[in-house]
Scaffold this motif. Structure first.
Motif, PDB file in Angstrom:
ATOM      1  N   ALA A   1     100.093  15.045  -5.892  1.00 40.86           N
ATOM      2  CA  ALA A   1      98.843  15.800  -5.899  1.00 40.86           C
ATOM      3  C   ALA A   1      98.464  16.189  -4.479  1.00 40.86           C
ATOM      4  O   ALA A   1      98.839  15.519  -3.508  1.00 40.86           O
ATOM      5  N   ASN A   2      97.699  17.254  -4.371  1.00 40.59           N
ATOM      6  CA  ASN A   2      97.116  17.617  -3.076  1.00 40.59           C
ATOM      7  C   ASN A   2      95.697  18.124  -3.292  1.00 40.59           C
ATOM      8  O   ASN A   2      95.224  18.219  -4.430  1.00 40.59           O
ATOM      9  N   SER A   3      95.022  18.445  -2.216  1.00 36.21           N
ATOM     10  CA  SER A   3      93.611  18.830  -2.313  1.00 36.21           C
ATOM     11  C   SER A   3      93.427  20.229  -2.883  1.00 36.21           C
ATOM     12  O   SER A   3      92.337  20.583  -3.332  1.00 36.21           O
ATOM     13  N   ARG A   4      94.500  21.011  -2.901  1.00 35.53           N
ATOM     14  CA  ARG A   4      94.365  22.406  -3.325  1.00 35.53           C
ATOM     15  C   ARG A   4      94.688  22.628  -4.796  1.00 35.53           C
ATOM     16  O   ARG A   4      94.506  23.727  -5.304  1.00 35.53           O
ATOM     17  N   GLY A   5      95.179  21.613  -5.466  1.00 32.95           N
ATOM     18  CA  GLY A   5      95.422  21.733  -6.897  1.00 32.95           C
ATOM     19  C   GLY A   5      96.895  21.846  -7.247  1.00 32.95           C
ATOM     20  O   GLY A   5      97.715  22.307  -6.439  1.00 32.95           O
ATOM     21  N   PRO A   6      97.258  21.415  -8.473  1.00 28.66           N
ATOM     22  CA  PRO A   6      98.677  21.364  -8.863  1.00 28.66           C
ATOM     23  C   PRO A   6      99.370  22.714  -8.870  1.00 28.66           C
ATOM     24  O   PRO A   6     100.587  22.785  -8.676  1.00 28.66           O
ATOM     25  N   GLU A   7      98.617  23.786  -9.054  1.00 26.40           N
ATOM     26  CA  GLU A   7      99.255  25.109  -9.096  1.00 26.40           C
ATOM     27  C   GLU A   7      99.849  25.501  -7.748  1.00 26.40           C
ATOM     28  O   GLU A   7     100.701  26.397  -7.681  1.00 26.40           O
ATOM     29  N   THR A   8      99.437  24.816  -6.680  1.00 23.82           N
ATOM     30  CA  THR A   8      99.978  25.124  -5.352  1.00 23.82           C
ATOM     31  C   THR A   8     101.250  24.339  -5.048  1.00 23.82           C
ATOM     32  O   THR A   8     101.822  24.502  -3.975  1.00 23.82           O
TER      33      THR A   8
ATOM     34  N   THR B   1      96.446  16.585 -10.648  1.00 28.67           N
ATOM     35  CA  THR B   1      95.272  16.550  -9.787  1.00 28.67           C
ATOM     36  C   THR B   1      95.211  15.209  -9.066  1.00 28.67           C
ATOM     37  O   THR B   1      95.862  14.240  -9.468  1.00 28.67           O
TER      38      THR B   1
END
Length: 220
Positions: free
Chosen positions: A29-36, A50
């Protein structure tokens, strides 16, 4: 194992690559969301989730985010993690370059990982904080290889530390027990072991040579 990785920067990304290559089930996960995270998922087969979902079912959770962002992680971060799960903290305090001044570290003398542990509300094991990200992929060696690197590992939870050290061994690195979390200043930035590419004997010696005084360039 099921492993959750929170943070997909250089360290988080390469841990995802290495651990999936070893057959572990990784959620990242990252802060920008899984779509990234599409490219990393396609490359590795990891699951993009997430931040709130990253620890679900995980036996190991890696928190590899900028120190200043730790307080912003969601409440209940570890809800649903496996019983007896271990948390790896890879973080470092860079007050001038990134994090700003953190009073509890500067004034109260907390080690960086102790501060992180207090915010997370769960014991952490400090590892990979002084490791070059590229080395995670480029420098694994089999046990007994004279060129095998050793990584310092600090923490108070002996069971969790054992889990983390076994995982690092599987990844192709030796480990050195760097003591409890209050001793983890020995591997903070600008200490002799920080960024050291060496074996057990040299890493052990570097830890013993560290000074608890925080260098001026790492003060806010």
């Amino acid at each position: 194992m099921k492993i959750g990785i929170i943070g997909a920067g250089n360290i988080g990304g390469n841990l995802t690559r290495r651990l999936t290559a070893l057959g572990h089930q990784v959620s990242v996960a990252n802060s920008r969301g899984p779509e990234t995270l599409t490219a990393l998922v396609e490359e590795t087969g990891a699951n993009a989730v997430t931040v709130a979902e990253a620890a679900r079912g995980a036996e190991v959770v890696v928190v590899t985010v900028p120190l200043k962002n730790v307080p912003d992680l969601p409440a209940g971060l570890f809800d649903g993690a496996a019983e007896g799960f271990a948390v790896i903290d890879t973080g470092n305090y860079y007050p001038r370059q990134r994090d700003g001044r953190i009073a509890a570290i500067e004034d109260e003398g907390l080690t960086e990982s102790r501060w992180t542990e207090q915010h997370l509300g769960h014991p952490v094991i400090k590892a990979f904080n002084g490791t070059y990200a590229a080395d995670i992929l480029d420098r694994p060696r089999p046990a007994g290889d004279p060129d095998r690197m050793a990584l310092p590992v600090a923490g108070d939870d002996e069971a969790a530390k054992k889990t983390v050290r076994a995982l690092i061994d599987e990844m192709g690195f030796d480990t050195v027990d760097a003591g409890g979390l209050d001793e983890s200043w020995r591997q903070q930035p600008d200490t002799p072991v920080y960024g050291l590419r060496a074996g057990v004997a040299e890493v052990t010696r570097a830890l013993s040579e560290a000074s608890p005084a925080r260098p001026e360039e790492f003060r806010g």
